[in-house]
Design an enzyme around this catalytic site. Structure first.
Site, PDB file in Angstrom:
ATOM      1  N   ARG A 153     -16.949   2.521 -43.690  1.00 16.78           N
ATOM      2  CA  ARG A 153     -17.813   3.618 -43.243  1.00 16.78           C
ATOM      3  C   ARG A 153     -17.822   4.758 -44.269  1.00 16.78           C
ATOM      4  NH1 ARG A 153     -22.168   4.954 -40.320  1.00 16.78           N
ATOM      5  NH2 ARG A 153     -21.999   7.019 -39.371  1.00 16.78           N
ATOM      6  N   PRO A 195       0.822  -1.219   0.000  1.00 14.08           N
ATOM      7  CA  PRO A 195       0.000   0.000   0.000  1.00 14.08           C
ATOM      8  C   PRO A 195       0.858   1.273   0.000  1.00 14.08           C
ATOM      9  CG  PRO A 195      -0.916  -1.608   1.516  1.00 14.08           C
ATOM     10  CD  PRO A 195       0.360  -2.199   0.997  1.00 14.08           C
ATOM     11  N   GLU A 245       4.346  -2.886 -13.526  1.00 13.43           N
ATOM     12  CA  GLU A 245       5.699  -3.261 -13.989  1.00 13.43           C
ATOM     13  C   GLU A 245       6.579  -2.025 -14.159  1.00 13.43           C
ATOM     14  OE1 GLU A 245       6.777  -6.308 -14.534  1.00 13.43           O
ATOM     15  OE2 GLU A 245       4.972  -7.531 -14.764  1.00 13.43           O
ATOM     16  N   SER A 272       6.254   2.348  -6.474  1.00 15.13           N
ATOM     17  CA  SER A 272       7.449   2.573  -7.307  1.00 15.13           C
ATOM     18  C   SER A 272       8.739   2.343  -6.521  1.00 15.13           C
ATOM     19  CB  SER A 272       7.437   4.011  -7.842  1.00 15.13           C
ATOM     20  OG  SER A 272       6.309   4.206  -8.669  1.00 15.13           O
TER      21      SER A 272
HETATM   22  P1  TGC Z   1      18.494   0.344  -6.972  1.00 13.52           P
HETATM   23  O1  TGC Z   1      19.353   0.843  -5.828  1.00 13.52           O
HETATM   24  O2  TGC Z   1      18.613   0.998  -8.296  1.00 13.52           O
HETATM   25  O3  TGC Z   1      18.727  -1.210  -7.166  1.00 13.52           O
HETATM   26  C1  TGC Z   1      18.676  -2.131  -6.077  1.00 13.52           C
HETATM   27  C2  TGC Z   1      19.502  -3.332  -6.455  1.00 13.52           C
HETATM   28  O4  TGC Z   1      18.912  -3.992  -7.582  1.00 13.52           O
HETATM   29  C3  TGC Z   1      19.836  -3.991  -8.701  1.00 13.52           C
HETATM   30  N1  TGC Z   1      19.006  -3.757  -9.892  1.00 13.52           N
HETATM   31  C4  TGC Z   1      18.657  -4.735 -10.698  1.00 13.52           C
HETATM   32  N2  TGC Z   1      18.958  -6.033 -10.705  1.00 13.52           N
HETATM   33  C5  TGC Z   1      18.412  -6.785 -11.675  1.00 13.52           C
HETATM   34  N3  TGC Z   1      17.581  -6.292 -12.598  1.00 13.52           N
HETATM   35  C6  TGC Z   1      17.238  -4.979 -12.612  1.00 13.52           C
HETATM   36  N4  TGC Z   1      16.372  -4.499 -13.503  1.00 13.52           N
HETATM   37  C7  TGC Z   1      17.796  -4.134 -11.632  1.00 13.52           C
HETATM   38  N5  TGC Z   1      17.670  -2.803 -11.348  1.00 13.52           N
HETATM   39  C8  TGC Z   1      18.431  -2.602 -10.261  1.00 13.52           C
HETATM   40  C9  TGC Z   1      20.801  -2.873  -8.408  1.00 13.52           C
HETATM   41  O5  TGC Z   1      22.013  -3.094  -9.053  1.00 13.52           O
HETATM   42  C10 TGC Z   1      20.914  -2.985  -6.898  1.00 13.52           C
HETATM   43  O6  TGC Z   1      21.737  -4.094  -6.596  1.00 13.52           O
HETATM   44  P2  TGC Z   1      22.654  -4.087  -5.277  1.00 13.52           P
HETATM   45  O7  TGC Z   1      23.367  -5.383  -5.341  1.00 13.52           O
HETATM   46  O8  TGC Z   1      23.540  -2.885  -5.416  1.00 13.52           O
HETATM   47  O9  TGC Z   1      21.717  -3.984  -4.113  1.00 13.52           O
HETATM   48  O10 TGC Z   1      17.015   0.341  -6.455  1.00 13.52           O
HETATM   49  P3  TGC Z   1      16.059   1.531  -6.060  1.00 13.52           P
HETATM   50  O11 TGC Z   1      15.506   1.224  -4.713  1.00 13.52           O
HETATM   51  O12 TGC Z   1      16.716   2.858  -6.262  1.00 13.52           O
HETATM   52  O13 TGC Z   1      14.843   1.346  -7.114  1.00 13.52           O
HETATM   53  C11 TGC Z   1      15.077   1.210  -8.453  1.00 13.52           C
HETATM   54  C12 TGC Z   1      13.772   1.236  -9.275  1.00 13.52           C
HETATM   55  C13 TGC Z   1      12.979   2.485  -9.023  1.00 13.52           C
HETATM   56  C14 TGC Z   1      14.212   1.220 -10.717  1.00 13.52           C
HETATM   57  C15 TGC Z   1      12.942  -0.009  -9.014  1.00 13.52           C
HETATM   58  O14 TGC Z   1      12.705  -0.175  -7.698  1.00 13.52           O
HETATM   59  C16 TGC Z   1      11.702  -0.083  -9.857  1.00 13.52           C
HETATM   60  O15 TGC Z   1      11.781  -0.642 -10.940  1.00 13.52           O
HETATM   61  N6  TGC Z   1      10.482   0.406  -9.406  1.00 13.52           N
HETATM   62  C17 TGC Z   1       9.244   0.136 -10.074  1.00 13.52           C
HETATM   63  C18 TGC Z   1       8.506  -0.922  -9.291  1.00 13.52           C
HETATM   64  C19 TGC Z   1       7.836  -1.927 -10.178  1.00 13.52           C
HETATM   65  O16 TGC Z   1       8.093  -2.044 -11.356  1.00 13.52           O
HETATM   66  N7  TGC Z   1       6.971  -2.703  -9.578  1.00 13.52           N
HETATM   67  C20 TGC Z   1       6.310  -3.740 -10.293  1.00 13.52           C
HETATM   68  C21 TGC Z   1       5.534  -4.623  -9.374  1.00 13.52           C
HETATM   69  S1  TGC Z   1       5.055  -6.164 -10.111  1.00 13.52           S
HETATM   70  C22 TGC Z   1       3.872  -5.731 -11.202  1.00 13.52           C
HETATM   71  O17 TGC Z   1       3.550  -4.624 -11.444  1.00 13.52           O
HETATM   72  C23 TGC Z   1       3.233  -6.871 -11.869  1.00 13.52           C
HETATM   73  S2  TGC Z   1       1.969  -6.444 -12.946  1.00 13.52           S
HETATM   74  C24 TGC Z   1       1.767  -7.959 -13.577  1.00 13.52           C
HETATM   75  C25 TGC Z   1       0.790  -8.102 -14.642  1.00 13.52           C
HETATM   76  O18 TGC Z   1      -0.434  -8.192 -14.336  1.00 13.52           O
HETATM   77  O19 TGC Z   1       1.224  -8.251 -15.828  1.00 13.52           O
HETATM   78  P1  FAD Z   2       3.217   5.295  -6.906  1.00 16.56           P
HETATM   79  O1  FAD Z   2       4.536   4.633  -6.771  1.00 16.56           O
HETATM   80  O2  FAD Z   2       2.602   5.881  -5.679  1.00 16.56           O
HETATM   81  O3  FAD Z   2       3.331   6.405  -8.033  1.00 16.56           O
HETATM   82  C1  FAD Z   2       2.364   7.451  -8.175  1.00 16.56           C
HETATM   83  C2  FAD Z   2       2.893   8.424  -9.235  1.00 16.56           C
HETATM   84  O4  FAD Z   2       4.130   8.994  -8.782  1.00 16.56           O
HETATM   85  C3  FAD Z   2       3.220   7.719 -10.561  1.00 16.56           C
HETATM   86  O5  FAD Z   2       2.874   8.568 -11.617  1.00 16.56           O
HETATM   87  C4  FAD Z   2       4.718   7.545 -10.517  1.00 16.56           C
HETATM   88  O6  FAD Z   2       5.329   7.522 -11.813  1.00 16.56           O
HETATM   89  C5  FAD Z   2       5.146   8.813  -9.756  1.00 16.56           C
HETATM   90  N1  FAD Z   2       6.442   8.660  -9.085  1.00 16.56           N
HETATM   91  C6  FAD Z   2       6.804   7.735  -8.182  1.00 16.56           C
HETATM   92  N2  FAD Z   2       8.080   7.913  -7.822  1.00 16.56           N
HETATM   93  C7  FAD Z   2       8.531   8.980  -8.519  1.00 16.56           C
HETATM   94  C8  FAD Z   2       9.781   9.649  -8.618  1.00 16.56           C
HETATM   95  N3  FAD Z   2      10.842   9.239  -7.914  1.00 16.56           N
HETATM   96  N4  FAD Z   2       9.887  10.720  -9.429  1.00 16.56           N
HETATM   97  C9  FAD Z   2       8.827  11.147 -10.169  1.00 16.56           C
HETATM   98  N5  FAD Z   2       7.621  10.547 -10.142  1.00 16.56           N
HETATM   99  C10 FAD Z   2       7.478   9.473  -9.325  1.00 16.56           C
HETATM  100  N6  FAD Z   2       2.255  -5.233  -8.238  1.00 16.56           N
HETATM  101  C11 FAD Z   2       2.741  -6.451  -7.851  1.00 16.56           C
HETATM  102  O7  FAD Z   2       3.642  -6.540  -7.030  1.00 16.56           O
HETATM  103  N7  FAD Z   2       2.240  -7.597  -8.390  1.00 16.56           N
HETATM  104  C12 FAD Z   2       1.238  -7.576  -9.304  1.00 16.56           C
HETATM  105  O8  FAD Z   2       0.824  -8.640  -9.777  1.00 16.56           O
HETATM  106  C13 FAD Z   2       0.690  -6.331  -9.691  1.00 16.56           C
HETATM  107  N8  FAD Z   2      -0.373  -6.278 -10.542  1.00 16.56           N
HETATM  108  C14 FAD Z   2      -0.988  -5.071 -10.786  1.00 16.56           C
HETATM  109  C15 FAD Z   2      -2.185  -5.048 -11.499  1.00 16.56           C
HETATM  110  C16 FAD Z   2      -2.847  -3.844 -11.707  1.00 16.56           C
HETATM  111  C17 FAD Z   2      -4.149  -3.828 -12.436  1.00 16.56           C
HETATM  112  C18 FAD Z   2      -2.256  -2.643 -11.246  1.00 16.56           C
HETATM  113  C19 FAD Z   2      -2.941  -1.314 -11.499  1.00 16.56           C
HETATM  114  C20 FAD Z   2      -1.083  -2.668 -10.536  1.00 16.56           C
HETATM  115  C21 FAD Z   2      -0.436  -3.869 -10.289  1.00 16.56           C
HETATM  116  N9  FAD Z   2       0.717  -3.950  -9.493  1.00 16.56           N
HETATM  117  C22 FAD Z   2       1.246  -5.158  -9.127  1.00 16.56           C
HETATM  118  C23 FAD Z   2       1.228  -2.746  -8.856  1.00 16.56           C
HETATM  119  C24 FAD Z   2       2.031  -1.835  -9.786  1.00 16.56           C
HETATM  120  O9  FAD Z   2       3.280  -2.372 -10.063  1.00 16.56           O
HETATM  121  C25 FAD Z   2       2.122  -0.457  -9.110  1.00 16.56           C
HETATM  122  O10 FAD Z   2       0.826   0.116  -9.190  1.00 16.56           O
HETATM  123  C26 FAD Z   2       3.156   0.428  -9.770  1.00 16.56           C
HETATM  124  O11 FAD Z   2       4.456  -0.078  -9.559  1.00 16.56           O
HETATM  125  C27 FAD Z   2       3.081   1.870  -9.245  1.00 16.56           C
HETATM  126  O12 FAD Z   2       3.002   1.915  -7.856  1.00 16.56           O
HETATM  127  P2  FAD Z   2       1.858   2.799  -7.145  1.00 16.56           P
HETATM  128  O13 FAD Z   2       0.564   2.422  -7.735  1.00 16.56           O
HETATM  129  O14 FAD Z   2       2.032   2.650  -5.679  1.00 16.56           O
HETATM  130  O15 FAD Z   2       2.170   4.286  -7.572  1.00 16.56           O
END
Ligand code: TGC
Ligand code: FAD
Length: 390
Positions: free
Chosen positions: A275, A140, A370, A144
């Site tokens: 159309r 919650p 993602e 990000s």
């Molecule tokens: P940062 O300090 O940059 O990195 C932490 C550690 O991770 C390493 N690293 C990676 N390793 C492998 N692959 C990558 N892509 C990596 N990126 C970074 C990095 O080298 C470091 O390693 P170490 O050994 O030094 O500790 O981390 P940060 O805390 O500053 O955050 C980086 C950031 C913002 C890029 C990352 O946290 C991020 O990608 N945030 C977005 C969160 C996100 O994508 N959440 C997705 C949740 S799952 C989901 O949405 C499923 S939807 C599924 C569906 O329905 O299809």
């Molecule tokens: P926030 O992180 O609160 O972001 C809010 C806004 O702030 C965004 O516009 C973002 O870009 C911006 N922002 C954040 N940080 C910064 C920054 N440093 N600088 C500038 N702007 C910033 N997660 C899972 O783990 N597993 C799943 O299976 C999964 N499935 C999902 C399915 C659906 C339908 C949805 C909607 C989400 C799902 N997610 C899942 C979660 C998803 O990965 C998160 O919603 C996403 O990573 C963004 O997090 P948040 O919603 O908390 O937004």
């Protein structure tokens, strides 16, 4: 609904594909046309996940296409995986979500970081769909910024005691297992396999979504859940482990977005040819041609991007920043094409008679999950400049 789909191939990108790739595309495409397109609008309208598709997704090999056959996967390459995601997302982003969560976010971490015992216990059943999984990273208060997560476990003999919660989890309401990312007593992140039925583990569904309505989304709640230590993934700890899983899923999404864009483009093209307004098909009007020409241009660029990224992934050379570029570009491209193609259909574009409006709403999730559009920009900015602007 267009069930005789042919994808645009303006630059003869088919020449870059193997015969196996084309066969996989054809068989997945036919399955989508037969099993997804005719029913998906109804399920989306009712906000219901079509769970009868799980078995069929397993049968067409959509769960773990690149996982070795030894563990029940299909042992295919990364381009094959991408093509499958493209075809499935042409049907609906929510169905692609189910396939990519199972493949890249559940099977992948078990395959890459799991013990042999965990691989043999879980992967074959996940490959057939007999067992379904979900991936719990987002909380919650930590979306990000997952490194701030609160979910944690403490050691207790042969078990750990898990507390915390995850939010926005695709497939959580029906998943048999959850790959959950949680901190140990030293604040180190680990993957833990939590199984349905463990006491204190609940998965309430999230309702009232206007996007990804045919996909089940929910929470994961852990209230002193006792999990055997043998369920912890031993192969890798730290945030890098879930981020590696995200790299795999984001790559698949870059292809999936192309599937949506192709479906919207084809629908708009066919509609504009049929159309008639002011005595001519609207396709004869320059303004509509501009829309179609720009759509085809963007689809062609995206096809080349994902194909090349697939080649790099096959060679294990794709960087996270390259994957971010493709996910960010292609989802944005698909959103623009969905908006433009909806306009080509005029009033009909807002109805469920056509897939465009559902795609448009789905993409609002795809551009957020993602890693949001802006987070991928910051990942690229970091890569370019060396400065972390998160
Ligand atoms: P940062 O300090 O940059 O990195 C932490 C550690 O991770 C390493 N690293 C990676 N390793 C492998 N692959 C990558 N892509 C990596 N990126 C970074 C990095 O080298 C470091 O390693 P170490 O050994 O030094 O500790 O981390 P940060 O805390 O500053 O955050 C980086 C950031 C913002 C890029 C990352 O946290 C991020 O990608 N945030 C977005 C969160 C996100 O994508 N959440 C997705 C949740 S799952 C989901 O949405 C499923 S939807 C599924 C569906 O329905 O299809
Ligand atoms: P926030 O992180 O609160 O972001 C809010 C806004 O702030 C965004 O516009 C973002 O870009 C911006 N922002 C954040 N940080 C910064 C920054 N440093 N600088 C500038 N702007 C910033 N997660 C899972 O783990 N597993 C799943 O299976 C999964 N499935 C999902 C399915 C659906 C339908 C949805 C909607 C989400 C799902 N997610 C899942 C979660 C998803 O990965 C998160 O919603 C996403 O990573 C963004 O997090 P948040 O919603 O908390 O937004």
């Amino acid at each position: 609904m267009n069930n005789n789909f042919t994808s645009p191939d303006f630059y003869q990108i088919d020449d870059l594909l193997s015969e196996e790739h084309k066969l996989i595309r054809e068989s997945t495409r036919q399955w989508v046309s037969k099993s997804v397109c005719p029913i998906i609008e109804d399920f989306a309208q009712k906000a219901k996940f079509p769970d009868h598709l799980i078995k069929e997704l397993g049968e067409i090999g959509a769960f773990g296409p690149y996982i070795p056959q030894k563990y029940g996967g299909a042992g295919l390459d990364q381009i094959s995986y991408g093509i499958m995601m493209q075809e499935i997302e042409r049907g609906d982003s929510g169905i692609r979500s189910t396939a990519s969560v199972q493949s890249s976010l559940v099977m992948y971490p078990i395959w890459k970081f799991g013990s042999e015992e965990q691989k043999l216990k879980f992967l074959p059943k996940l490959a057939t769909g007999e067992m379904m999984g979900c991936f719990g990273l987002t909380e919650p208060d930590h979306g990000s910024n997952p490194s701030g997560m609160i979910t944690n476990f403490k050691s207790d003999g042969d078990d750990v005691i898990l507390n915390g919660s995850k939010m926005w989890i695709s497939n959580s309401p029906f998943a048999d297992i959850a790959v959950v990312w949680a901190k140990d007593e030293n604040k180190r992140i680990h993957g833990v396999i939590v199984e349905r039925g463990m006491e204190g583990f609940t998965t309430p569904e999230t309702h009232n979504k206007w996007s990804l309505r045919a996909s089940a989304t929910g929470e994961l709640i852990f209230d002193n859940v006792r999990v055997p230590k043998k369920n912890i993934l031993p192969g890798k700890s730290g945030l890098g482990a879930p981020l590696m899983c995200l790299d795999s899923a984001r790559y698949g999404i870059s292809w999936g977005a192309i599937g949506v864009a192709m479906d919207c483009y084809n629908t708009a093209l066919n509609y504009s040819l049929e159309r008639v307004q002011f005595g001519k098909p609207i396709a004869a009007k320059q303004l509509q041609q501009k829309k179609l020409a720009e759509m085809l241009t963007e689809i062609t660029k995206a096809q080349l991007l994902s194909w090349k990224l697939g080649k790099l992934k096959n060679e294990d050379k794709a960087t996270s920043a390259q994957i971010s570029l493709a996910k960010r570009n292609n989802v944005d491209m698909a959103m623009n094409i969905a908006r433009e193609s909806r306009q080509v259909l005029g009033g009909m574009g807002i109805t469920g008679e056509y897939s465009i409006m559902r795609h448009m709403m789905n993409l609002e999730s795809v551009i957020t999950y993602e890693g949001t559009h802006d987070i991928h920009l910051l990942i690229l900015g970091h890569d370019i400049t060396g400065h972390n602007a998160f």
